[in-house]
Design a protein around this motif. Sequence first.
Motif, PDB file in Angstrom:
ATOM      1  N   ASN A  41      -0.730 -13.096  -5.204  1.00 40.58           N
ATOM      2  CA  ASN A  41      -0.040 -13.345  -3.936  1.00 40.58           C
ATOM      3  C   ASN A  41       1.125 -12.389  -3.738  1.00 40.58           C
ATOM      4  O   ASN A  41       1.315 -11.848  -2.656  1.00 40.58           O
ATOM      5  CB  ASN A  41       0.481 -14.782  -3.887  1.00 40.58           C
ATOM      6  CG  ASN A  41      -0.577 -15.725  -3.344  1.00 40.58           C
ATOM      7  OD1 ASN A  41      -1.428 -15.306  -2.562  1.00 40.58           O
ATOM      8  ND2 ASN A  41      -0.528 -16.970  -3.752  1.00 40.58           N
ATOM      9  N   ASP A  42       1.914 -12.187  -4.800  1.00 39.08           N
ATOM     10  CA  ASP A  42       3.051 -11.265  -4.700  1.00 39.08           C
ATOM     11  C   ASP A  42       2.572  -9.872  -4.316  1.00 39.08           C
ATOM     12  O   ASP A  42       3.158  -9.204  -3.469  1.00 39.08           O
ATOM     13  CB  ASP A  42       3.792 -11.174  -6.050  1.00 39.08           C
ATOM     14  CG  ASP A  42       4.596 -12.435  -6.323  1.00 39.08           C
ATOM     15  OD1 ASP A  42       4.656 -13.289  -5.424  1.00 39.08           O
ATOM     16  OD2 ASP A  42       5.144 -12.552  -7.430  1.00 39.08           O
ATOM     17  N   PHE A  43       1.485  -9.457  -4.977  1.00 42.34           N
ATOM     18  CA  PHE A  43       0.937  -8.125  -4.731  1.00 42.34           C
ATOM     19  C   PHE A  43       0.479  -7.995  -3.275  1.00 42.34           C
ATOM     20  O   PHE A  43       0.841  -7.062  -2.573  1.00 42.34           O
ATOM     21  CB  PHE A  43      -0.229  -7.882  -5.694  1.00 42.34           C
ATOM     22  CG  PHE A  43      -0.826  -6.508  -5.627  1.00 42.34           C
ATOM     23  CD1 PHE A  43      -0.247  -5.462  -6.328  1.00 42.34           C
ATOM     24  CD2 PHE A  43      -1.957  -6.253  -4.872  1.00 42.34           C
ATOM     25  CE1 PHE A  43      -0.793  -4.192  -6.287  1.00 42.34           C
ATOM     26  CE2 PHE A  43      -2.510  -4.975  -4.821  1.00 42.34           C
ATOM     27  CZ  PHE A  43      -1.925  -3.951  -5.531  1.00 42.34           C
TER      28      PHE A  43
ATOM     29  N   PHE B  14       2.611  -1.857  -6.987  1.00 43.99           N
ATOM     30  CA  PHE B  14       1.639  -0.888  -7.506  1.00 43.99           C
ATOM     31  C   PHE B  14       1.787  -0.696  -9.015  1.00 43.99           C
ATOM     32  O   PHE B  14       0.822  -0.400  -9.701  1.00 43.99           O
ATOM     33  CB  PHE B  14       1.783   0.461  -6.802  1.00 43.99           C
ATOM     34  CG  PHE B  14       1.006   0.558  -5.515  1.00 43.99           C
ATOM     35  CD1 PHE B  14      -0.351   0.299  -5.502  1.00 43.99           C
ATOM     36  CD2 PHE B  14       1.622   0.919  -4.336  1.00 43.99           C
ATOM     37  CE1 PHE B  14      -1.083   0.396  -4.329  1.00 43.99           C
ATOM     38  CE2 PHE B  14       0.906   1.012  -3.150  1.00 43.99           C
ATOM     39  CZ  PHE B  14      -0.449   0.748  -3.157  1.00 43.99           C
ATOM     40  N   GLN B  15       3.012  -0.896  -9.523  1.00 47.54           N
ATOM     41  CA  GLN B  15       3.224  -0.708 -10.956  1.00 47.54           C
ATOM     42  C   GLN B  15       2.571  -1.801 -11.792  1.00 47.54           C
ATOM     43  O   GLN B  15       2.526  -1.705 -13.014  1.00 47.54           O
ATOM     44  CB  GLN B  15       4.712  -0.618 -11.265  1.00 47.54           C
ATOM     45  CG  GLN B  15       5.299   0.691 -10.811  1.00 47.54           C
ATOM     46  CD  GLN B  15       6.737   0.863 -11.231  1.00 47.54           C
ATOM     47  OE1 GLN B  15       7.058   0.885 -12.401  1.00 47.54           O
ATOM     48  NE2 GLN B  15       7.622   0.956 -10.258  1.00 47.54           N
ATOM     49  N   LYS B  16       2.081  -2.847 -11.127  1.00 46.70           N
ATOM     50  CA  LYS B  16       1.353  -3.891 -11.870  1.00 46.70           C
ATOM     51  C   LYS B  16      -0.046  -3.428 -12.234  1.00 46.70           C
ATOM     52  O   LYS B  16      -0.698  -4.025 -13.082  1.00 46.70           O
ATOM     53  CB  LYS B  16       1.265  -5.168 -11.026  1.00 46.70           C
ATOM     54  CG  LYS B  16       2.593  -5.882 -10.901  1.00 46.70           C
ATOM     55  CD  LYS B  16       2.466  -7.108 -10.028  1.00 46.70           C
ATOM     56  CE  LYS B  16       3.820  -7.659  -9.672  1.00 46.70           C
ATOM     57  NZ  LYS B  16       3.759  -8.508  -8.476  1.00 46.70           N
ATOM     58  N   LEU B  17      -0.535  -2.396 -11.569  1.00 44.00           N
ATOM     59  CA  LEU B  17      -1.868  -1.873 -11.882  1.00 44.00           C
ATOM     60  C   LEU B  17      -1.815  -1.104 -13.205  1.00 44.00           C
ATOM     61  O   LEU B  17      -0.786  -0.523 -13.540  1.00 44.00           O
ATOM     62  CB  LEU B  17      -2.356  -0.959 -10.748  1.00 44.00           C
ATOM     63  CG  LEU B  17      -2.584  -1.652  -9.404  1.00 44.00           C
ATOM     64  CD1 LEU B  17      -2.859  -0.636  -8.309  1.00 44.00           C
ATOM     65  CD2 LEU B  17      -3.736  -2.636  -9.492  1.00 44.00           C
ATOM     66  N   PRO B  18      -2.913  -1.091 -13.951  1.00 46.79           N
ATOM     67  CA  PRO B  18      -2.881  -0.486 -15.283  1.00 46.79           C
ATOM     68  C   PRO B  18      -2.671   1.024 -15.214  1.00 46.79           C
ATOM     69  O   PRO B  18      -3.319   1.701 -14.424  1.00 46.79           O
ATOM     70  CB  PRO B  18      -4.271  -0.811 -15.855  1.00 46.79           C
ATOM     71  CG  PRO B  18      -5.136  -1.042 -14.670  1.00 46.79           C
ATOM     72  CD  PRO B  18      -4.255  -1.620 -13.614  1.00 46.79           C
ATOM     73  N   GLY B  19      -1.744   1.515 -16.023  1.00 47.27           N
ATOM     74  CA  GLY B  19      -1.510   2.956 -16.123  1.00 47.27           C
ATOM     75  C   GLY B  19      -0.739   3.543 -14.962  1.00 47.27           C
ATOM     76  O   GLY B  19      -0.657   4.755 -14.826  1.00 47.27           O
ATOM     77  N   VAL B  20      -0.166   2.698 -14.102  1.00 46.06           N
ATOM     78  CA  VAL B  20       0.595   3.196 -12.956  1.00 46.06           C
ATOM     79  C   VAL B  20       2.086   3.050 -13.240  1.00 46.06           C
ATOM     80  O   VAL B  20       2.577   1.939 -13.401  1.00 46.06           O
ATOM     81  CB  VAL B  20       0.212   2.450 -11.658  1.00 46.06           C
ATOM     82  CG1 VAL B  20       1.062   2.910 -10.500  1.00 46.06           C
ATOM     83  CG2 VAL B  20      -1.252   2.651 -11.347  1.00 46.06           C
ATOM     84  N   GLY B  21       2.796   4.166 -13.320  1.00 43.43           N
ATOM     85  CA  GLY B  21       4.234   4.153 -13.538  1.00 43.43           C
ATOM     86  C   GLY B  21       4.985   4.326 -12.239  1.00 43.43           C
ATOM     87  O   GLY B  21       4.378   4.323 -11.162  1.00 43.43           O
TER      88      GLY B  21
END
Lengths: 194, 194
Positions: A41-43, B14-21
């Motif tokens: 949801n946050d995303f 977007f930083q919650k996605l894997p490998g995204v800084g």
Amino acid sequence: MNYPKKFNDLIQAFQKLPGVGAKTAERYAYTMLDWDPETLNDFLDAMNHMKTGIQRCKICGNLSSGEKCSICADPDRNRNMICVVESPKDIAAIESMQEYNGVYHVLNGTINMKKGILPDQLNIQSLLDRINEETQEVILATDPTMDGETTALYIEKLLKDKVKITRLAYGIPIGGHLDYTDSLTLLRAFQGRK
Amino acid sequence: MNYPKKFNDLIQAFQKLPGVGAKTAERYAYTMLDWDPETLNDFLDAMNHMKTGIQRCKICGNLSSGEKCSICADPDRNRNMICVVESPKDIAAIESMQEYNGVYHVLNGTINMKKGILPDQLNIQSLLDRINEETQEVILATDPTMDGETTALYIEKLLKDKVKITRLAYGIPIGGHLDYTDSLTLLRAFQGRK
């Protein structure tokens, strides 16, 4: 792939992001699947706010949450200096220096004949409209690339009789090595020697 | 950074996605800013469908747009063979081979004591419930990793008196080189020689 249509749509959507191919997009999509409802949801909220929550400042073109960006709204900023940049990203870089106290003007790109980007597609007219007796200096801080230089020269021509115009100094970056510096940068460093 | 809150939220999302800084997330966010409304809408729609449009198949746990996934709903599939995999990703890999015509069962992970993932958190019970007189073969196609092996051994123990159980063959991959093959793979290739 044998995925449900909605999942394929998601993978394809992620591929619209720069540098994201099929495998990375698939990885992102699977990550989203594993999120708990709160994280998801946050995303989604953050994504959906793109439509309404982020605007361009009416004065300078910077990213803003309202009509005026935080810099244009700040009464302590020196309105006599306008720093002209290509993108809001550049503002973030200059602000992190914590030295400049003037205001900005975001062109939102550079002149590029090849891609058909002409001066009237950039925020140049609004820059001309902003300049008045109060303006003491316009700093042209476009990138030192072909397009950035072209754009800076174009603006310089328009403004040179009206206001003092400066450019950022070009040269060898701090911590850089002479032998790793490209010849154009070295030439600028020689020309700009003091 | 001096961005509006909503834009910062987006970068953080977007930083919650894997490998995204931070830098990549910023780049993604700027890309979204530049999209025309149609592209943005398509993207947001695909994201928002995550909440409702993608389900798990009630029978096998595969990704699905309804109660049953496309494989379980297909009448031409051979229901006598069940291939047990860790994730829907593995199904996509096996399907792309265009050779297997049985059905699947997705465990949704592997047993991992360190991370506290115990057998009852995986779709193992539903696998036991599926097995009946019709079932002729259960193919354990977990990854040849420590966790995958543990999980396969666990399931093998539960099922070995009820049904024929097979494992995928391990060995040197086609196009591989002996001298670049790790010793465990080589050992398996020797043990599995025919």
